[in-house]
Design a protein around this motif. Structure first.
Motif, PDB file in Angstrom:
ATOM      1  N   ARG A  19      22.858  19.126  42.727  1.00 16.62           N
ATOM      2  CA  ARG A  19      24.098  18.352  42.534  1.00 16.62           C
ATOM      3  C   ARG A  19      23.821  17.003  41.880  1.00 16.62           C
ATOM      4  O   ARG A  19      24.530  16.588  40.955  1.00 16.62           O
ATOM      5  CB  ARG A  19      24.792  18.149  43.882  1.00 16.62           C
ATOM      6  N   VAL A  20      22.767  16.330  42.337  1.00 19.57           N
ATOM      7  CA  VAL A  20      22.490  14.980  41.865  1.00 19.57           C
ATOM      8  C   VAL A  20      21.800  14.971  40.498  1.00 19.57           C
ATOM      9  O   VAL A  20      22.144  14.172  39.613  1.00 19.57           O
ATOM     10  CB  VAL A  20      21.621  14.221  42.895  1.00 19.57           C
ATOM     11  N   ASP A  21      20.808  15.853  40.321  1.00 14.12           N
ATOM     12  CA  ASP A  21      19.959  15.779  39.138  1.00 14.12           C
ATOM     13  C   ASP A  21      20.146  16.919  38.132  1.00 14.12           C
ATOM     14  O   ASP A  21      20.095  16.696  36.915  1.00 14.12           O
ATOM     15  CB  ASP A  21      18.488  15.745  39.561  1.00 14.12           C
ATOM     16  N   LEU A  22      20.331  18.142  38.645  1.00 14.60           N
ATOM     17  CA  LEU A  22      20.357  19.277  37.725  1.00 14.60           C
ATOM     18  C   LEU A  22      21.703  19.487  37.048  1.00 14.60           C
ATOM     19  O   LEU A  22      21.754  19.999  35.929  1.00 14.60           O
ATOM     20  CB  LEU A  22      19.928  20.560  38.445  1.00 14.60           C
ATOM     21  N   VAL A  23      22.794  19.118  37.705  1.00 10.78           N
ATOM     22  CA  VAL A  23      24.100  19.262  37.052  1.00 10.78           C
ATOM     23  C   VAL A  23      24.160  18.404  35.784  1.00 10.78           C
ATOM     24  O   VAL A  23      24.552  18.903  34.712  1.00 10.78           O
ATOM     25  CB  VAL A  23      25.265  18.931  38.016  1.00 10.78           C
ATOM     26  N   PRO A  24      23.753  17.128  35.834  1.00  9.31           N
ATOM     27  CA  PRO A  24      23.730  16.350  34.583  1.00  9.31           C
ATOM     28  C   PRO A  24      22.782  16.935  33.533  1.00  9.31           C
ATOM     29  O   PRO A  24      23.086  16.908  32.337  1.00  9.31           O
ATOM     30  CB  PRO A  24      23.249  14.960  35.041  1.00  9.31           C
ATOM     31  N   ALA A  25      21.635  17.458  33.994  1.00 11.86           N
ATOM     32  CA  ALA A  25      20.698  18.069  33.047  1.00 11.86           C
ATOM     33  C   ALA A  25      21.296  19.316  32.410  1.00 11.86           C
ATOM     34  O   ALA A  25      21.102  19.574  31.213  1.00 11.86           O
ATOM     35  CB  ALA A  25      19.392  18.421  33.775  1.00 11.86           C
ATOM     36  N   PHE A  26      22.031  20.089  33.204  1.00 11.11           N
ATOM     37  CA  PHE A  26      22.692  21.292  32.694  1.00 11.11           C
ATOM     38  C   PHE A  26      23.741  20.921  31.648  1.00 11.11           C
ATOM     39  O   PHE A  26      23.845  21.567  30.601  1.00 11.11           O
ATOM     40  CB  PHE A  26      23.325  22.052  33.863  1.00 11.11           C
ATOM     41  N   GLN A  27      24.495  19.864  31.930  1.00 14.20           N
ATOM     42  CA  GLN A  27      25.476  19.376  30.968  1.00 14.20           C
ATOM     43  C   GLN A  27      24.797  18.988  29.646  1.00 14.20           C
ATOM     44  O   GLN A  27      25.315  19.281  28.561  1.00 14.20           O
ATOM     45  CB  GLN A  27      26.204  18.150  31.534  1.00 14.20           C
ATOM     46  N   TYR A  28      23.658  18.331  29.759  1.00 11.59           N
ATOM     47  CA  TYR A  28      22.913  17.893  28.579  1.00 11.59           C
ATOM     48  C   TYR A  28      22.508  19.088  27.724  1.00 11.59           C
ATOM     49  O   TYR A  28      22.610  19.062  26.495  1.00 11.59           O
ATOM     50  CB  TYR A  28      21.683  17.101  29.028  1.00 11.59           C
ATOM     51  N   LEU A  29      22.061  20.149  28.387  1.00  9.57           N
ATOM     52  CA  LEU A  29      21.656  21.351  27.652  1.00  9.57           C
ATOM     53  C   LEU A  29      22.855  22.035  26.997  1.00  9.57           C
ATOM     54  O   LEU A  29      22.751  22.582  25.899  1.00  9.57           O
ATOM     55  CB  LEU A  29      20.955  22.332  28.592  1.00  9.57           C
ATOM     56  N   LEU A  30      24.000  22.025  27.681  1.00  8.31           N
ATOM     57  CA  LEU A  30      25.203  22.667  27.150  1.00  8.31           C
ATOM     58  C   LEU A  30      25.705  22.000  25.867  1.00  8.31           C
ATOM     59  O   LEU A  30      26.438  22.622  25.095  1.00  8.31           O
ATOM     60  CB  LEU A  30      26.318  22.661  28.203  1.00  8.31           C
ATOM     61  N   LYS A  31      25.320  20.750  25.653  1.00  6.94           N
ATOM     62  CA  LYS A  31      25.736  20.065  24.423  1.00  6.94           C
ATOM     63  C   LYS A  31      24.537  19.774  23.518  1.00  6.94           C
ATOM     64  O   LYS A  31      24.599  18.891  22.656  1.00  6.94           O
ATOM     65  CB  LYS A  31      26.497  18.783  24.752  1.00  6.94           C
ATOM     66  N   ASP A  32      23.445  20.495  23.704  1.00  6.63           N
ATOM     67  CA  ASP A  32      22.244  20.305  22.897  1.00  6.63           C
ATOM     68  C   ASP A  32      22.550  20.499  21.407  1.00  6.63           C
ATOM     69  O   ASP A  32      23.415  21.293  21.036  1.00  6.63           O
ATOM     70  CB  ASP A  32      21.157  21.297  23.336  1.00  6.63           C
ATOM     71  N   ALA A  33      21.819  19.771  20.591  1.00  8.53           N
ATOM     72  CA  ALA A  33      22.049  19.853  19.137  1.00  8.53           C
ATOM     73  C   ALA A  33      21.625  21.195  18.562  1.00  8.53           C
ATOM     74  O   ALA A  33      22.147  21.622  17.530  1.00  8.53           O
ATOM     75  CB  ALA A  33      21.297  18.718  18.443  1.00  8.53           C
ATOM     76  N   GLU A  34      20.687  21.883  19.224  1.00  7.15           N
ATOM     77  CA  GLU A  34      20.187  23.165  18.728  1.00  7.15           C
ATOM     78  C   GLU A  34      21.023  24.330  19.267  1.00  7.15           C
ATOM     79  O   GLU A  34      21.166  24.491  20.475  1.00  7.15           O
ATOM     80  CB  GLU A  34      18.720  23.360  19.129  1.00  7.15           C
ATOM     81  N   ALA A  35      21.542  25.143  18.361  1.00  6.50           N
ATOM     82  CA  ALA A  35      22.373  26.281  18.771  1.00  6.50           C
ATOM     83  C   ALA A  35      21.596  27.255  19.657  1.00  6.50           C
ATOM     84  O   ALA A  35      22.158  27.841  20.586  1.00  6.50           O
ATOM     85  CB  ALA A  35      22.907  27.007  17.543  1.00  6.50           C
ATOM     86  N   GLU A  36      20.307  27.413  19.379  1.00  7.48           N
ATOM     87  CA  GLU A  36      19.495  28.338  20.165  1.00  7.48           C
ATOM     88  C   GLU A  36      19.414  27.903  21.630  1.00  7.48           C
ATOM     89  O   GLU A  36      19.434  28.732  22.541  1.00  7.48           O
ATOM     90  CB  GLU A  36      18.093  28.438  19.570  1.00  7.48           C
ATOM     91  N   VAL A  37      19.357  26.597  21.851  1.00 14.91           N
ATOM     92  CA  VAL A  37      19.339  26.067  23.217  1.00 14.91           C
ATOM     93  C   VAL A  37      20.698  26.272  23.880  1.00 14.91           C
ATOM     94  O   VAL A  37      20.779  26.707  25.035  1.00 14.91           O
ATOM     95  CB  VAL A  37      18.956  24.570  23.218  1.00 14.91           C
ATOM     96  N   ARG A  38      21.763  25.982  23.150  1.00 18.45           N
ATOM     97  CA  ARG A  38      23.109  26.164  23.713  1.00 18.45           C
ATOM     98  C   ARG A  38      23.349  27.629  24.068  1.00 18.45           C
ATOM     99  O   ARG A  38      23.946  27.942  25.105  1.00 18.45           O
ATOM    100  CB  ARG A  38      24.187  25.689  22.728  1.00 18.45           C
ATOM    101  N   ALA A  39      22.885  28.539  23.228  1.00 19.81           N
ATOM    102  CA  ALA A  39      23.051  29.969  23.503  1.00 19.81           C
ATOM    103  C   ALA A  39      22.272  30.367  24.750  1.00 19.81           C
ATOM    104  O   ALA A  39      22.768  31.120  25.602  1.00 19.81           O
ATOM    105  CB  ALA A  39      22.599  30.805  22.313  1.00 19.81           C
ATOM    106  N   ALA A  40      21.051  29.859  24.878  1.00 22.00           N
ATOM    107  CA  ALA A  40      20.219  30.199  26.039  1.00 22.00           C
ATOM    108  C   ALA A  40      20.836  29.692  27.332  1.00 22.00           C
ATOM    109  O   ALA A  40      20.891  30.407  28.345  1.00 22.00           O
ATOM    110  CB  ALA A  40      18.815  29.625  25.861  1.00 22.00           C
ATOM    111  N   VAL A  41      21.326  28.464  27.314  1.00 20.73           N
ATOM    112  CA  VAL A  41      21.897  27.900  28.541  1.00 20.73           C
ATOM    113  C   VAL A  41      23.286  28.494  28.823  1.00 20.73           C
ATOM    114  O   VAL A  41      23.693  28.605  29.985  1.00 20.73           O
ATOM    115  CB  VAL A  41      21.945  26.359  28.464  1.00 20.73           C
ATOM    116  N   ALA A  42      23.999  28.905  27.772  1.00 21.85           N
ATOM    117  CA  ALA A  42      25.315  29.526  27.974  1.00 21.85           C
ATOM    118  C   ALA A  42      25.199  30.797  28.804  1.00 21.85           C
ATOM    119  O   ALA A  42      26.069  31.100  29.629  1.00 21.85           O
ATOM    120  CB  ALA A  42      25.972  29.834  26.627  1.00 21.85           C
ATOM    121  N   THR A  43      24.106  31.550  28.609  1.00 19.47           N
ATOM    122  CA  THR A  43      23.924  32.781  29.382  1.00 19.47           C
ATOM    123  C   THR A  43      23.667  32.494  30.857  1.00 19.47           C
ATOM    124  O   THR A  43      23.745  33.405  31.684  1.00 19.47           O
ATOM    125  CB  THR A  43      22.744  33.615  28.836  1.00 19.47           C
ATOM    126  N   LYS A  44      23.359  31.237  31.198  1.00 21.78           N
ATOM    127  CA  LYS A  44      23.048  30.866  32.580  1.00 21.78           C
ATOM    128  C   LYS A  44      24.234  30.246  33.314  1.00 21.78           C
ATOM    129  O   LYS A  44      24.113  29.896  34.492  1.00 21.78           O
ATOM    130  CB  LYS A  44      21.877  29.864  32.604  1.00 21.78           C
TER     131      LYS A  44
END
Length: 238
Positions: A19-44
């Motif tokens: 809740r404290v640390d990983l939710v913000p990190a997850f948000q960061y990945l969801l808006k990553d500049a690389e489409a490949e990263v966004r696709a990978a995290v979208a599946t999660k």
């Protein structure tokens, strides 16, 4: 790699650090500049939300995850949208009927109209998640145009995928809706110029008869099959 292993990390550290640390990190990945990263995290997205602390799960999803998911629904990269479409309906059981209708249904309808056939297909292929929560009637009228477009897609593998899902879809939509809107499509596939489609369409008919019963087949299918069997075109009668 971080995106691919994120849920494993979440399970290891527990709900409070999540809740404290990983939710913000997850948000960061969801808006990553690389489409490949966004696709990978979208599946999660589904698994990450499923492993949230149950007491705060709905609140965290609505306030911290869904705003980013909304952006991914209209992502410029088709792989990102397709990845999200494969899991987004899994949020429905977590959020319940009201929030599904209010928050998720508008996103599903956008995806059902997406120009990328894989996005539409992934949504249709996961309808059972939403059907269990709100019932298929909420989606049926919006579903129909997407199903028709997929059924007639120029890529035969797209047509094949929707054929293979048709028995489950027919069961969810019901016999009356199927007869009115989808039976003609299923018969049309029997005449497709691609052999794999005709073969899949035949197996599809078998499954539909098993689902709806012999009396339905005698009334709705057999007369049309008999007409096709007398057609001189070998594609129709093989």
């Amino acid at each position: 790699m971080v995106a691919e292993k994120f849920v494993d990390l979440q399970k290891a550290v527990g709900p409070e650090i999540t809740r404290v640390d990983l939710v913000p990190a997850f948000q960061y990945l969801l808006k990553d500049a690389e489409a490949e990263v966004r696709a990978a995290v979208a599946t999660k997205v589904k698994d990450f939300c499923a492993n949230l602390d149950k007491v705060n799960q709905v609140q965290i999803i609505l306030s911290s995850i869904l705003p980013y998911v909304r952006d991914l629904v209209s992502d410029p990269n088709p792989h990102v949208k397709s990845a999200l479409a494969s899991v987004i309906m899994g949020l429905s059981p977590m959020l319940g009927a009201y929030q599904t209708v209010e928050q998720l249904l508008p996103l599903f309808l956008i995806q059902l109209k997406d120009e990328c056939p894989e996005v539409r297909l992934n949504i249709i292929s996961n309808l059972d998640c939403v059907n269990d929560v709100i019932g298929i009637q909420q989606l049926s009228q919006s579903l129909l145009p997407a199903i028709v477009e997929l059924a007639e897609d120029s890529k035969w593998r797209v047509r094949l995928a929707i054929i293979e899902y048709m028995p489950a879809l027919a069961g969810q939509l019901g016999q009356e809706f199927f007869d009115q809107k989808l039976r003609g499509l299923c018969m049309g596939w029997l005449n497709d110029h691609v052999y794999a489609i005709r073969e899949a369409a035949t197996l599809n008919m078998k499954k539909l008869v098993e689902q709806f019963g012999a009396p339905w087949a005698e009334q709705a299918i057999i007369p049309m099959i008999l007409v096709m069997s007398r057609n001189k075109n070998y594609l129709h009668s093989e």
